[in-house]
Design an enzyme around this catalytic site. Structure first.
Site, PDB file in Angstrom:
ATOM      1  N   PHE A   1      36.765 -39.048  -0.428  1.00 51.43           N
ATOM      2  CA  PHE A   1      35.690 -38.794  -1.389  1.00 51.43           C
ATOM      3  C   PHE A   1      35.457 -37.287  -1.545  1.00 51.43           C
ATOM      4  CE2 PHE A   1      35.139 -43.165   0.143  1.00 51.43           C
ATOM      5  CZ  PHE A   1      35.278 -43.828  -1.074  1.00 51.43           C
ATOM      6  N   SER A   2      34.251 -36.798  -1.379  1.00 49.27           N
ATOM      7  CA  SER A   2      33.981 -35.398  -1.720  1.00 49.27           C
ATOM      8  C   SER A   2      34.614 -34.389  -0.781  1.00 49.27           C
ATOM      9  CB  SER A   2      32.472 -35.153  -1.805  1.00 49.27           C
ATOM     10  OG  SER A   2      31.962 -35.710  -2.994  1.00 49.27           O
TER      11      SER A   2
END
Length: 416
Positions: free
Chosen positions: A78-79
């Site tokens: 993800f991030s």
């Protein structure tokens, strides 16, 4: 019980944990086994490098219900993907292809539309471009999966009233960096992950989207209920109405939510793997992340070769803004250009990037220390505890690293 093996200098690992760990990291192994292991269908991995030398490479659990986690298992981070995407930009800047203080439109002329001609590369890298909102550029899942269209839509977009103010560009960040990099190189971000990061570092475990056929890296299946609760009709309605709210609630809703976006993570082969989302669909091994951040933690050097210049390393270590982030409910993110620091023990002097669910890569330049932590559990119920995994990983890593340095210091005179 976890004890060190005096003959090897390693921790005797429990049956549920694979890999190896230096003796000084026994408490880290013990906590990792307890916090990450024991969840059906889920697993994770943790790697620690000190001055480029591997001291910990451990894994536990399942990559999917019928396959155990191993050293080549990657997770959707993800991030934490953002830190790798930013590293691509720093590599280009290092070669003089990009100036941090130049307008983005200098390289990407279409970006000048709608009053964006003065927005700088530095502002984009530090979440201050005023382009974090999804509703203005996308209608739903199909749009989000079309990364070329998203780059074009952001080039045409108008910044909002938070231009210049730190406001987490949760999804738009990746398309912004990809559009800039494409304008400079003519290549997409997935290819640049390989040519600018993975290949120069000899780290196969760094991919944007699904690892290609023939790669040793395999993507773990997401375990848990993922974001299914967000798709419930009344939740979607509430989040949609939150767009217009003032303050952090409205900013967070605009940055993170579109109707149907919860489907991005559904299935054993989720749609998120089918695109180039430089803000969120990196598939990385723990060792891959530790290798990337190892170069950042050791003055830009990797195995005796220069990866980034001293001047670029100085630039990336600088905190660009101490202002509270508007889309992250006023958390003091201490944004660097592409990374952030954390006001927690063991982390305040370092930098890296944490992703949804808690996977992260981290550099601690004072010690020459780097960390990669990945896992595949993503559920609403477990989210709060998983998200703050760095709060137990980093202090234990730093403690073990200090102990390892003391051991090395004591051993050197004896060997002499």
């Amino acid at each position: 019980e976890f004890v060190s093996n005096d003959a090897t200098g390693l921790v005797d690992l429990p049956a549920t944990v694979g890999g190896y760990a230096a003796a000084e990291f026994g408490p880290l192994v013990r906590t990792f086994a307890r916090m990450v292991g024991g969840h059906p269908g889920a697993g994770g991995a943790l790697t620690v490098h000190l001055r480029g030398e591997p001291l910990v490479e451990i894994w536990t659990g399942e990559a999917q219900p019928d396959r155990a986690w191993d050293a080549d298992t990657g997770a959707i981070v993800f991030s934490a993907t953002k830190g790798v995407a930013a590293t691509v930009i720093h590599r280009l800047a290092d070669r003089g292809l990009i100036d941090y203080d130049a307008p983005v439109a200098h390289y990407w002329p279409e970006f000048a539309a709608n009053g964006k001609g003065r927005i700088t590369v530095r502002q984009v890298l530090s979440h201050r471009a005023g382009l974090y909102g999804l509703p203005a550029i996308a209608r739903g899942l199909d749009d989000v999966l079309d990364h070329r269209m998203m780059e074009d839509n952001l080039a045409a977009a108008e910044p909002d009233h938070l231009l210049g103010v730190p406001t987490y560009h949760a999804l738009t960040y990746g398309w912004l960096l990809a559009g800039l990099a494409r304008a400079v190189t003519g290549r997409g971000m997935a290819e640049l992950f390989r040519t600018e990061v993975a290949e120069p570092l000899g780290a196969d475990g760094i991919h944007l989207g699904r690892p290609p056929a023939g790669s040793p890296t395999s993507a773990a299946v997401l375990a848990g209920n993922k974001l299914s609760a967000v798709g419930v009709n009344y939740v979607s309605l509430a989040l949609g109405r939150a767009y217009a709210l003032p303050g952090a609630v409205g900013a967070a809703a605009r940055a993170l939510f579109l109707p149907g976006l919860d489907q991005l993570l559904e299935g054993d082969d989720p749609p998120i793997l089918q695109t180039e989302l430089g803000a969120g669909n990196g598939v990385c091994t723990a060792t891959g992340l530790a290798t990337v951040y190892g170069a950042l933690a050791n003055d830009g050097m990797h195995q005796g070769r220069r990866f980034l210049s001293p001047e670029t390393i100085t630039a990336v270590r600088r905190v660009e803004s101490y202002r509270l982030d508007r889309a992250l409910f006023y958390i003091p993110m201490m944004w660097h250009m592409g990374y952030h620091s954390l006001p927690v023990p063991g982390a305040h002097a370092g930098f890296g990037h944490i992703g949804l669910g808690g996977s992260f890569g981290w550099a601690e330049p004072r010690l020459g220390l780097s960390v990669g932590f990945v896992h595949n559990r993503l559920g609403i119920g477990a989210m709060s505890l998983d998200q703050i995994a760095s709060a137990w990983v980093l202090p234990l890593v730093v403690r073990g690293a200090h102990a390892a340095r003391r051991t090395t210091t004591l051993a050197e005179p004896a060997a002499a």
